[in-house]
Design a protein around this motif. Structure first.
Motif, PDB file in Angstrom:
ATOM      1  N   TYR A  82       4.603   5.204  -3.097  1.00 12.33           N
ATOM      2  CA  TYR A  82       4.839   5.047  -4.535  1.00 12.33           C
ATOM      3  C   TYR A  82       4.804   3.584  -4.978  1.00 12.33           C
ATOM      4  CZ  TYR A  82       6.404   9.912  -4.395  1.00 12.33           C
ATOM      5  OH  TYR A  82       6.466  11.266  -4.231  1.00 12.33           O
ATOM      6  N   ILE A  83       5.792   2.798  -4.557  1.00 17.91           N
ATOM      7  CA  ILE A  83       6.022   1.475  -5.150  1.00 17.91           C
ATOM      8  C   ILE A  83       4.854   0.530  -4.910  1.00 17.91           C
ATOM      9  CG2 ILE A  83       7.591  -0.503  -5.194  1.00 17.91           C
ATOM     10  CD1 ILE A  83       9.840   1.403  -4.356  1.00 17.91           C
ATOM     11  N   TYR A  84       4.265   0.555  -3.709  1.00 17.19           N
ATOM     12  CA  TYR A  84       3.122  -0.292  -3.383  1.00 17.19           C
ATOM     13  C   TYR A  84       1.891   0.567  -3.094  1.00 17.19           C
ATOM     14  CZ  TYR A  84       6.972  -3.561  -2.849  1.00 17.19           C
ATOM     15  OH  TYR A  84       8.102  -4.303  -3.084  1.00 17.19           O
ATOM     16  N   ARG A  85       1.737   1.603  -3.859  1.00 16.79           N
ATOM     17  CA  ARG A  85       0.710   2.615  -3.597  1.00 16.79           C
ATOM     18  C   ARG A  85      -0.702   2.034  -3.610  1.00 16.79           C
ATOM     19  NH1 ARG A  85       0.165   7.932  -3.117  1.00 16.79           N
ATOM     20  NH2 ARG A  85      -1.610   9.011  -4.047  1.00 16.79           N
ATOM     21  N   SER A  86      -0.960   1.071  -4.461  1.00 17.02           N
ATOM     22  CA  SER A  86      -2.320   0.531  -4.577  1.00 17.02           C
ATOM     23  C   SER A  86      -2.779  -0.149  -3.290  1.00 17.02           C
ATOM     24  CB  SER A  86      -2.393  -0.466  -5.735  1.00 17.02           C
ATOM     25  OG  SER A  86      -1.559  -1.592  -5.482  1.00 17.02           O
ATOM     26  N   ARG A  87      -1.824  -0.605  -2.460  1.00 23.90           N
ATOM     27  CA  ARG A  87      -2.195  -1.262  -1.200  1.00 23.90           C
ATOM     28  C   ARG A  87      -2.723  -0.266  -0.165  1.00 23.90           C
ATOM     29  NH1 ARG A  87       2.695  -5.511   0.249  1.00 23.90           N
ATOM     30  NH2 ARG A  87       2.804  -6.593  -1.762  1.00 23.90           N
ATOM     31  N   HIS A  88      -2.348   0.986  -0.318  1.00 22.47           N
ATOM     32  CA  HIS A  88      -2.626   1.970   0.726  1.00 22.47           C
ATOM     33  C   HIS A  88      -3.521   3.108   0.273  1.00 22.47           C
ATOM     34  CE1 HIS A  88       0.529  -0.068   2.967  1.00 22.47           C
ATOM     35  NE2 HIS A  88       1.283   0.023   1.899  1.00 22.47           N
ATOM     36  N   HIS A  89      -3.803   3.183  -1.021  1.00 26.47           N
ATOM     37  CA  HIS A  89      -4.630   4.268  -1.562  1.00 26.47           C
ATOM     38  C   HIS A  89      -5.663   3.656  -2.504  1.00 26.47           C
ATOM     39  CE1 HIS A  89      -1.902   7.417  -0.029  1.00 26.47           C
ATOM     40  NE2 HIS A  89      -0.969   6.522  -0.285  1.00 26.47           N
ATOM     41  N   LYS A  90      -6.884   3.673  -2.079  1.00 28.01           N
ATOM     42  CA  LYS A  90      -7.954   3.057  -2.846  1.00 28.01           C
ATOM     43  C   LYS A  90      -8.055   3.660  -4.245  1.00 28.01           C
ATOM     44  CE  LYS A  90     -12.882   1.933  -2.548  1.00 28.01           C
ATOM     45  NZ  LYS A  90     -14.115   2.080  -1.731  1.00 28.01           N
ATOM     46  N   GLY A  91      -8.058   2.786  -5.245  1.00 31.02           N
ATOM     47  CA  GLY A  91      -8.192   3.223  -6.630  1.00 31.02           C
ATOM     48  C   GLY A  91      -6.912   3.674  -7.290  1.00 31.02           C
ATOM     49  N   ALA A  92      -5.804   3.731  -6.524  1.00 30.54           N
ATOM     50  CA  ALA A  92      -4.528   4.179  -7.094  1.00 30.54           C
ATOM     51  C   ALA A  92      -3.777   3.007  -7.723  1.00 30.54           C
ATOM     52  CB  ALA A  92      -3.672   4.826  -6.012  1.00 30.54           C
ATOM     53  N   LYS A  93      -2.807   3.334  -8.561  1.00 30.41           N
ATOM     54  CA  LYS A  93      -1.943   2.324  -9.173  1.00 30.41           C
ATOM     55  C   LYS A  93      -0.554   2.409  -8.560  1.00 30.41           C
ATOM     56  CE  LYS A  93      -4.257   2.250 -13.689  1.00 30.41           C
ATOM     57  NZ  LYS A  93      -4.061   2.342 -15.175  1.00 30.41           N
ATOM     58  N   ASP A  94       0.128   1.285  -8.546  1.00 30.71           N
ATOM     59  CA  ASP A  94       1.504   1.282  -8.074  1.00 30.71           C
ATOM     60  C   ASP A  94       2.378   2.136  -8.990  1.00 30.71           C
ATOM     61  OD1 ASP A  94       0.837  -0.417  -6.046  1.00 30.71           O
ATOM     62  OD2 ASP A  94       1.580  -2.221  -7.031  1.00 30.71           O
ATOM     63  N   GLN A  95       3.255   2.928  -8.391  1.00 34.53           N
ATOM     64  CA  GLN A  95       4.260   3.680  -9.150  1.00 34.53           C
ATOM     65  C   GLN A  95       5.607   3.001  -8.887  1.00 34.53           C
ATOM     66  OE1 GLN A  95       1.935   7.663  -7.876  1.00 34.53           O
ATOM     67  NE2 GLN A  95       3.933   8.077  -8.762  1.00 34.53           N
ATOM     68  N   ASP A  96       5.740   1.782  -9.437  1.00 35.18           N
ATOM     69  CA  ASP A  96       6.850   0.920  -9.049  1.00 35.18           C
ATOM     70  C   ASP A  96       7.991   0.920 -10.061  1.00 35.18           C
ATOM     71  OD1 ASP A  96       5.349  -0.433 -10.950  1.00 35.18           O
ATOM     72  OD2 ASP A  96       5.852  -2.408 -10.135  1.00 35.18           O
ATOM     73  N   SER A  97       8.211   2.047 -10.675  1.00 32.88           N
ATOM     74  CA  SER A  97       9.402   2.260 -11.502  1.00 32.88           C
ATOM     75  C   SER A  97       9.770   3.728 -11.370  1.00 32.88           C
ATOM     76  CB  SER A  97       9.131   1.909 -12.969  1.00 32.88           C
ATOM     77  OG  SER A  97       8.221   2.840 -13.543  1.00 32.88           O
ATOM     78  N   PHE A  98      11.017   4.049 -11.676  1.00 31.94           N
ATOM     79  CA  PHE A  98      11.399   5.456 -11.588  1.00 31.94           C
ATOM     80  C   PHE A  98      10.596   6.298 -12.569  1.00 31.94           C
ATOM     81  CE2 PHE A  98      15.474   3.728  -9.773  1.00 31.94           C
ATOM     82  CZ  PHE A  98      15.272   4.259  -8.516  1.00 31.94           C
ATOM     83  N   TRP A  99      10.259   5.711 -13.717  1.00 30.16           N
ATOM     84  CA  TRP A  99       9.448   6.434 -14.695  1.00 30.16           C
ATOM     85  C   TRP A  99       8.085   6.793 -14.099  1.00 30.16           C
ATOM     86  CZ3 TRP A  99       9.540   9.015 -19.139  1.00 30.16           C
ATOM     87  CH2 TRP A  99       8.334   9.256 -19.790  1.00 30.16           C
ATOM     88  N   LEU A 100       7.445   5.806 -13.451  1.00 28.19           N
ATOM     89  CA  LEU A 100       6.126   6.054 -12.879  1.00 28.19           C
ATOM     90  C   LEU A 100       6.182   6.960 -11.661  1.00 28.19           C
ATOM     91  CD1 LEU A 100       4.408   2.567 -13.193  1.00 28.19           C
ATOM     92  CD2 LEU A 100       3.825   4.658 -14.406  1.00 28.19           C
ATOM     93  N   MET A 101       7.283   6.936 -10.927  1.00 28.34           N
ATOM     94  CA  MET A 101       7.399   7.830  -9.780  1.00 28.34           C
ATOM     95  C   MET A 101       7.363   9.284 -10.223  1.00 28.34           C
ATOM     96  SD  MET A 101      10.161   5.865  -7.338  1.00 28.34           S
ATOM     97  CE  MET A 101      10.254   7.165  -6.097  1.00 28.34           C
ATOM     98  N   ASN A 102       7.834   9.546 -11.433  1.00 28.37           N
ATOM     99  CA  ASN A 102       7.841  10.928 -11.919  1.00 28.37           C
ATOM    100  C   ASN A 102       6.835  11.191 -13.031  1.00 28.37           C
ATOM    101  OD1 ASN A 102       9.498  12.647 -10.461  1.00 28.37           O
ATOM    102  ND2 ASN A 102      10.530  13.372 -12.287  1.00 28.37           N
ATOM    103  N   ASN A 103       6.116  10.158 -13.453  1.00 34.02           N
ATOM    104  CA  ASN A 103       5.064  10.290 -14.466  1.00 34.02           C
ATOM    105  C   ASN A 103       3.857   9.483 -13.986  1.00 34.02           C
ATOM    106  OD1 ASN A 103       6.525  11.622 -17.017  1.00 34.02           O
ATOM    107  ND2 ASN A 103       7.922  10.165 -16.056  1.00 34.02           N
ATOM    108  N   PRO A 104       3.167   9.966 -12.975  1.00 36.38           N
ATOM    109  CA  PRO A 104       2.139   9.157 -12.315  1.00 36.38           C
ATOM    110  C   PRO A 104       0.916   8.908 -13.182  1.00 36.38           C
ATOM    111  CG  PRO A 104       2.076  11.399 -11.510  1.00 36.38           C
ATOM    112  CD  PRO A 104       3.300  11.301 -12.374  1.00 36.38           C
ATOM    113  N   PRO A 105       0.249   7.763 -12.971  1.00 37.65           N
ATOM    114  CA  PRO A 105      -1.021   7.516 -13.648  1.00 37.65           C
ATOM    115  C   PRO A 105      -2.034   8.594 -13.282  1.00 37.65           C
ATOM    116  CG  PRO A 105      -0.206   5.529 -12.559  1.00 37.65           C
ATOM    117  CD  PRO A 105       0.651   6.661 -12.087  1.00 37.65           C
TER     118      PRO A 105
END
Length: 457
Positions: free
Chosen positions: A189-212
């Motif tokens: 989640y928090i550093y997702r872009s480092r490990h998943h090509k094309g993904a965005k970081d979900q580095d807030s509780f809001w983004l963890m439950n409302n993903p891009p």
């Protein structure tokens, strides 16, 4: 009876050897998962070096959570350090846990005096310790839940709505659970872009439950109040005594929001819990021991409802799931009702398979079924037998074969094939195939007795 005698004595020595080899591979897999580290690696002459990692590598979120409202904290970055010490965390945790009792064991909350664990997890993962404490408190009832007690898992990591306890990960100690889950959340989640090509970081509780949208519905919880509940707890965290995270820095980054509201599409599109991953994402999730869900069939009343999944991938994907690796809900069928001709070691099935096969036997009216092949964990075996969801039932004549196949079909099983002197039934996704020169069974009326004569001795 010749076929029965031959099957009872078939190739036992070879099978026992293969079984031992399969068990050895299973133990290696368990040890690998136990030792697997999610630390970021740096390259050193082509090799990895985890020792060089430091908290600075995880970025920064230099603000003080204390004094902010829960609604403000919902979109604050979870990266970096909280600036708090273990003692400061304990000054927050202990008054809220010292009088709480674990609902399972009755002892004082497992979260009491745990500040050092969260500081260690912050350094290992880059997940802010104060936010992590709030997350753990919400998920575990401040360290009093059954999952927290039994599985040393404060965050309910891996739990799913259909089976929260069974899906949750297990750890050796509570400290290990805090640190391991922090790493998993950091990478997933928090550093997702480092490990998943094309993904965005979900580095807030809001983004963890409302993903891009690009993150394919990678949502942490199904509870819509999850974000606000955690942030209400987080708002009560202490201020660090070392004011390096001062209000000057705070003012500069207090409103960090890495994802804008108007970029989020309809939330309903992303409320699927544990969506099935594919391609590179699937491989990455397996490597990080992520508990994605492979669907299983369900028994309702006297009927069976098979799983919907790509048949060609089903066995391999279930072998990578935690439920199979740890053999959750696997056990034998009653030996007085199912006789395994190759030996008792083949009498080992998943829960849904046991339920379905018991119903099938009762519908047939047999006192006992003879099983020529059951659970068979042979190496490189892609058959449903290798995951304990299939059995081959011995039959002596074509009429009996079609009767068993039709009965299984009418109760809802859709993976059936008739072979020489046996009927294969399994509770995986729908599939049709044939054996040798026999016709393909595709439901009642699709195969005639006369077409089977040459397949029986």
């Amino acid at each position: 009876m010749m076929a029965v005698k031959d099957k009872k004595t078939y190739n036992k020595e070879s099978y026992i050897k293969k079984l031992a080899e399969a068990k050895a591979i299973y133990e290696e897999r368990k040890n690998y998962l136990k030792e697997f580290s999610l630390k970021k690696s740096s390259k050193n002459n082509g090799e990895t070096n985890e020792a060089s990692e430091s908290l600075e590598d995880f970025g920064s979120s230099n603000y003080i959570a204390n004094g902010k409202s829960a609604s403000e904290l919902q979109k604050m970055s979870l990266k970096g350090s909280s600036g708090l010490t273990a003692e400061e965390l304990n000054s927050w945790i202990n008054p809220r846990t010292k009088n709480k009792k674990c609902r399972k064991c009755g002892k004082v909350s497992h979260m009491y005096n745990s500040g050092e664990w969260f500081i260690a997890a912050e350094k290992a993962s880059g997940y802010r310790a104060d936010a992590m404490v709030a997350h753990a408190a919400e998920e575990s009832g401040w360290g009093t839940s059954r999952i927290c007690c039994d599985k040393k898992n404060f965050n309910g990591y891996g739990a799913v709505d259909s089976n929260p306890y069974g899906g949750a990960y297990s750890f050796e100690t509570h400290r290990d659970g805090v640190i391991s889950v922090a790493k998993l959340i950091g990478k997933g989640y928090i550093y997702r872009s480092r490990h998943h090509k094309g993904a965005k970081d979900q580095d807030s509780f809001w983004l963890m439950n409302n993903p891009p949208p690009s993150n394919k519905g990678h949502r942490y919880a199904s509870n819509n109040a999850w974000v606000s509940n955690i942030c209400a707890i987080w708002a009560g965290s202490p201020k660090p005594s070392n004011n390096s995270n001062s209000s000057n820095n705070d003012a500069k980054v207090a409103s960090v929001m890495v994802f804008n509201d108007n970029e989020v599409t309809d939330e309903k599109e992303y409320t699927i819990i544990n969506p099935l991953p594919t391609g590179e994402e699937l491989d990455s999730l397996i490597q990080m021991q992520y508990s994605y869900q492979v669907p299983i069939g369900k028994v309702k009343g006297m009927s069976f409802y098979g799983p919907r999944y790509i048949r060609e991938r089903y066995v391999a994907d279930r072998k990578s799931s935690r439920s199979f690796i740890e053999k959750i809900d696997y056990s034998p069928l009653p030996s007085n009702e199912f006789y395994h001709l190759a030996g008792a070691h083949e009498n080992y099935y998943s829960k849904e398979a046991r339920q379905a096969f018991l119903i099938l036997k009762n519908k047939l009216g047999y006192s006992k079924l003879l099983v020529t092949r059951g659970y068979d964990p042979r190496i490189e075996n892609t058959s449903s037998h290798s995951i304990g969801i299939a059995m081959d039932i011995f039959v002596s004549n074509p009429v009996e074969a079609i009767t068993i196949a039709d009965t299984a079909w009418l109760m809802g099983i859709r993976a059936i094939a008739i072979g020489p002197n046996f009927v294969h039934v399994d509770v995986g996704p729908e599939a049709t195939w044939g054996y040798e020169n026999l016709s393909v069974y595709q439901g009642p009326g699709t195969m005639r007795v006369g077409e089977l004569q040459n397949g029986f001795r």
